[in-house]
Design an enzyme around this catalytic site. Structure first.
Site: not given
Length: 145
Positions: A57, A105, A117
């Protein structure tokens, strides 16, 4: 001296034209970053990867913003402390959206309630709803440039 123009950065005020210039500059950089991120859709997610063949990510957001000349820290948690905090009601394409209590994240806001993402190992880079993990999972947002 009194009556002389002041440096907007020195006194904290900006003219409407300067604000518009700043927004336009951000939009240009954000467009580059978002274009790069979208071009990675379908690539594998691999923990610790920052491209070009696979991403995690934060590796994806780091690589995307690097194409726009903006240097980000390597991890999502470090990126969560970089740039300017943005209220979730004021998200603009290119903003970084962080998830989970530990901001572990990150995704790149793409507009219309979506992010690009790298969801996690075994998945592929994708564009999906910012609520992919539920509204309660959203931690914060930052504008990196």
């Amino acid at each position: 001296m009194p009556g002389e123009p002041t440096d907007p950065a020195a006194d904290g005020t900006f003219t409407e034209a300067q604000t518009q210039d700043s927004r336009a500059a951000y939009a240009g950089k954000a467009g580059q970053a978002l274009g790069f991120a979208r071009a990675q859709i379908g690539r594998p997610c691999v923990q610790g990867a920052s491209g070009p063949g696979s991403y995690d990510c934060s590796g994806l957001t780091l690589a995307a913003w690097r194409t726009a000349g903006v240097v980000l820290p390597r991890t999502a948690r470090e990126q969560a402390g970089h740039g300017t905090e943005v209220p979730l009601t004021a998200l603009e394409p290119g903003d970084l959206v962080f998830f989970h209590a530990d901001a572990g994240h990150v995704g790149l806001y793409a507009g219309n309630g979506t992010i690009v993402h790298a969801p996690g190992p075994g998945a592929t880079v994708r564009e999906e709803s910012v609520f992919f993990a539920g509204a309660q999972a959203i931690h914060s947002a930052r504008r990196p440039a």
